[in-house]
Design a protein around this motif. Structure first.
Motif, PDB file in Angstrom:
ATOM      1  N   ALA A  46       0.848  -1.195   0.000  1.00  0.00           N
ATOM      2  CA  ALA A  46       0.000   0.000   0.000  1.00  0.00           C
ATOM      3  C   ALA A  46       0.889   1.253   0.000  1.00  0.00           C
ATOM      4  N   PRO A  47       0.507   2.264  -0.791  1.00  0.00           N
ATOM      5  CA  PRO A  47      -0.761   2.380  -1.524  1.00  0.00           C
ATOM      6  C   PRO A  47      -0.687   1.927  -2.979  1.00  0.00           C
ATOM      7  N   HIS A  48       0.433   1.306  -3.414  1.00  0.00           N
ATOM      8  CA  HIS A  48       0.590   0.995  -4.835  1.00  0.00           C
ATOM      9  C   HIS A  48       0.891  -0.482  -5.067  1.00  0.00           C
ATOM     10  N   ALA A  49       0.465  -0.938  -6.233  1.00  0.00           N
ATOM     11  CA  ALA A  49       0.844  -2.261  -6.733  1.00  0.00           C
ATOM     12  C   ALA A  49       1.491  -2.074  -8.093  1.00  0.00           C
ATOM     13  N   ARG A  50       2.458  -2.948  -8.408  1.00  0.00           N
ATOM     14  CA  ARG A  50       3.092  -2.908  -9.724  1.00  0.00           C
ATOM     15  C   ARG A  50       2.811  -4.249 -10.395  1.00  0.00           C
ATOM     16  N   ILE A  51       2.118  -4.194 -11.519  1.00  0.00           N
ATOM     17  CA  ILE A  51       1.622  -5.390 -12.191  1.00  0.00           C
ATOM     18  C   ILE A  51       2.127  -5.385 -13.632  1.00  0.00           C
ATOM     19  N   VAL A  52       2.635  -6.518 -14.071  1.00  0.00           N
ATOM     20  CA  VAL A  52       3.117  -6.640 -15.444  1.00  0.00           C
ATOM     21  C   VAL A  52       2.265  -7.660 -16.189  1.00  0.00           C
ATOM     22  N   PHE A  53       1.689  -7.211 -17.302  1.00  0.00           N
ATOM     23  CA  PHE A  53       0.912  -8.088 -18.178  1.00  0.00           C
ATOM     24  C   PHE A  53       1.721  -8.387 -19.436  1.00  0.00           C
ATOM     25  N   GLU A  54       1.598  -9.614 -19.921  1.00  0.00           N
ATOM     26  CA  GLU A  54       2.047  -9.942 -21.264  1.00  0.00           C
ATOM     27  C   GLU A  54       0.806 -10.381 -22.030  1.00  0.00           C
ATOM     28  N   ILE A  55       0.587  -9.734 -23.174  1.00  0.00           N
ATOM     29  CA  ILE A  55      -0.702  -9.826 -23.855  1.00  0.00           C
ATOM     30  C   ILE A  55      -0.484 -10.045 -25.338  1.00  0.00           C
ATOM     31  N   ASP A  56      -1.236 -10.977 -25.922  1.00  0.00           N
ATOM     32  CA  ASP A  56      -1.314 -11.072 -27.379  1.00  0.00           C
ATOM     33  C   ASP A  56      -2.355 -10.060 -27.819  1.00  0.00           C
ATOM     34  N   LEU A  57      -1.892  -9.051 -28.557  1.00  0.00           N
ATOM     35  CA  LEU A  57      -2.721  -7.873 -28.826  1.00  0.00           C
ATOM     36  C   LEU A  57      -2.774  -7.596 -30.325  1.00  0.00           C
ATOM     37  N   PRO A  58      -3.968  -7.464 -30.888  1.00  0.00           N
ATOM     38  CA  PRO A  58      -4.051  -7.183 -32.326  1.00  0.00           C
ATOM     39  C   PRO A  58      -3.677  -5.750 -32.686  1.00  0.00           C
ATOM     40  N   GLY A  59      -3.730  -4.840 -31.716  1.00  0.00           N
ATOM     41  CA  GLY A  59      -3.476  -3.432 -32.006  1.00  0.00           C
ATOM     42  C   GLY A  59      -2.209  -2.921 -31.345  1.00  0.00           C
ATOM     43  N   ASP A  60      -2.166  -1.597 -31.187  1.00  0.00           N
ATOM     44  CA  ASP A  60      -1.003  -0.902 -30.654  1.00  0.00           C
ATOM     45  C   ASP A  60      -1.005  -0.956 -29.126  1.00  0.00           C
ATOM     46  N   ALA A  61       0.092  -1.438 -28.547  1.00  0.00           N
ATOM     47  CA  ALA A  61       0.180  -1.521 -27.092  1.00  0.00           C
ATOM     48  C   ALA A  61       0.124  -0.147 -26.441  1.00  0.00           C
ATOM     49  N   ALA A  62       0.622   0.883 -27.125  1.00  0.00           N
ATOM     50  CA  ALA A  62       0.605   2.231 -26.560  1.00  0.00           C
ATOM     51  C   ALA A  62      -0.821   2.727 -26.365  1.00  0.00           C
ATOM     52  N   LEU A  63      -1.720   2.369 -27.282  1.00  0.00           N
ATOM     53  CA  LEU A  63      -3.124   2.782 -27.155  1.00  0.00           C
ATOM     54  C   LEU A  63      -3.777   2.097 -25.954  1.00  0.00           C
ATOM     55  N   LEU A  64      -3.468   0.821 -25.772  1.00  0.00           N
ATOM     56  CA  LEU A  64      -3.998   0.100 -24.609  1.00  0.00           C
ATOM     57  C   LEU A  64      -3.443   0.712 -23.324  1.00  0.00           C
ATOM     58  N   ALA A  65      -2.166   1.035 -23.297  1.00  0.00           N
ATOM     59  CA  ALA A  65      -1.564   1.640 -22.108  1.00  0.00           C
ATOM     60  C   ALA A  65      -2.238   2.970 -21.775  1.00  0.00           C
ATOM     61  N   ASP A  66      -2.527   3.763 -22.799  1.00  0.00           N
ATOM     62  CA  ASP A  66      -3.213   5.044 -22.578  1.00  0.00           C
ATOM     63  C   ASP A  66      -4.595   4.825 -21.970  1.00  0.00           C
ATOM     64  N   ALA A  67      -5.307   3.809 -22.472  1.00  0.00           N
ATOM     65  CA  ALA A  67      -6.650   3.523 -21.952  1.00  0.00           C
ATOM     66  C   ALA A  67      -6.577   3.042 -20.505  1.00  0.00           C
ATOM     67  N   LEU A  68      -5.596   2.233 -20.178  1.00  0.00           N
ATOM     68  CA  LEU A  68      -5.425   1.784 -18.797  1.00  0.00           C
ATOM     69  C   LEU A  68      -5.096   2.946 -17.880  1.00  0.00           C
ATOM     70  N   ALA A  69      -4.280   3.867 -18.372  1.00  0.00           N
ATOM     71  CA  ALA A  69      -3.871   5.020 -17.564  1.00  0.00           C
ATOM     72  C   ALA A  69      -5.039   5.939 -17.236  1.00  0.00           C
ATOM     73  N   GLU A  70      -6.117   5.864 -18.012  1.00  0.00           N
ATOM     74  CA  GLU A  70      -7.287   6.695 -17.757  1.00  0.00           C
ATOM     75  C   GLU A  70      -8.126   6.192 -16.589  1.00  0.00           C
ATOM     76  N   LEU A  71      -7.901   4.955 -16.161  1.00  0.00           N
ATOM     77  CA  LEU A  71      -8.659   4.439 -15.022  1.00  0.00           C
ATOM     78  C   LEU A  71      -8.272   5.191 -13.747  1.00  0.00           C
ATOM     79  N   PRO A  72      -9.224   5.522 -12.894  1.00  0.00           N
ATOM     80  CA  PRO A  72      -8.911   6.242 -11.653  1.00  0.00           C
ATOM     81  C   PRO A  72      -7.948   5.479 -10.739  1.00  0.00           C
TER      82      PRO A  72
END
Length: 216
Positions: free
Chosen positions: A40-66
């Motif tokens: 607490a107060p943070h967790a560090r999580i690493v995902f490895e993902i088979d992704l059809p699109g751009d990983a940077a776009l997914l990272a941006d979307a994740l970063a928008e979560l509160p």
């Protein structure tokens, strides 16, 4: 395309649920997830993902979560560390096998491979059998080398189980029943390390299926 994303998030119930929901929206197939740190107060999580699109776009979307402090694309462990070989058993024999494996891995890695070598000196039938079975649950492990003077019983059974799951099992030529359960039996420990790397390397002109015998 396989991509890695490191997320720094809040700690609490439902965090993974929210993160994986975003990944699902991007049609990502999660290959592995590891919680590197959870204090607490943070967790560090690493995902490895088979992704059809751009990983940077997914990272941006994740970063928008509160709940997310940051989300960053990273290289996958397969890309950096590649295939793993795990050497286990008596300390002196483990060291000699590692000598051959590391020297041979270096030769192939210079040519573009990514092969890493792990070691764990262990004694005791129960401890070794547990380690053999656990190797099949570790990511990226392609082969295990059992280095010792006497192994059998539960260790032999564990070796047969992981072979059935696709792991290459290499054994030193030793007393006990373990050599009967191995894919490859090698008397010299340095050569055992060399041959284990050659067996998993794409850049080696070596295939177990072409061998006329399995004991050397």
């Amino acid at each position: 395309m396989r991509s890695g994303i490191e997320v720094v998030s809040a700690v609490g119930h439902g965090v993974l649920h929210e993160l994986t929901g975003v990944i699902a929206r991007f049609e990502g197939d999660i290959v592995s997830v590891e919680i590197i740190e959870q204090k607490a107060p943070h967790a560090r999580i690493v995902f490895e993902i088979d992704l059809p699109g751009d990983a940077a776009l997914l990272a941006d979307a994740l970063a928008e979560l509160p709940i997310v402090e940051s989300a960053t694309p990273v290289a996958t462990m397969e890309r950096i560390y590649g295939k793993r070989i795990v050497i286990m058993g008596g300390g002196a024999q483990v060291g000699q096998v590692a000598l051959g494996a590391i020297a041979e891995a270096d030769r192939h890695n210079i040519r573009g491979e990514h092969i890493s070598v792990d070691t764990i000196p262990l004694v005791g039938e129960a401890a070794l059998a547990a380690a053999v079975r656990a190797a099949a649950r570790l990511p990226r492990v392609k082969a295990i080398v059992l280095a010792g003077s006497l192994m059998g019983g539960a260790i032999e059974q564990a070796a047969r189980e992981v072979r059935a799951r696709g792991l290459l099992v290499v054994s030193l030529n030793m007393a006990g029943s373990l050599p009967d359960a191995a894919d490859l039996v090698v008397t010299d420990p340095v050569q055992a390390g060399v041959m284990s790397v050659m067996a998993v390397a794409d850049t080696a002109a070596f295939a177990l299926g072409r061998l006329k015998r399995r004991v050397f």
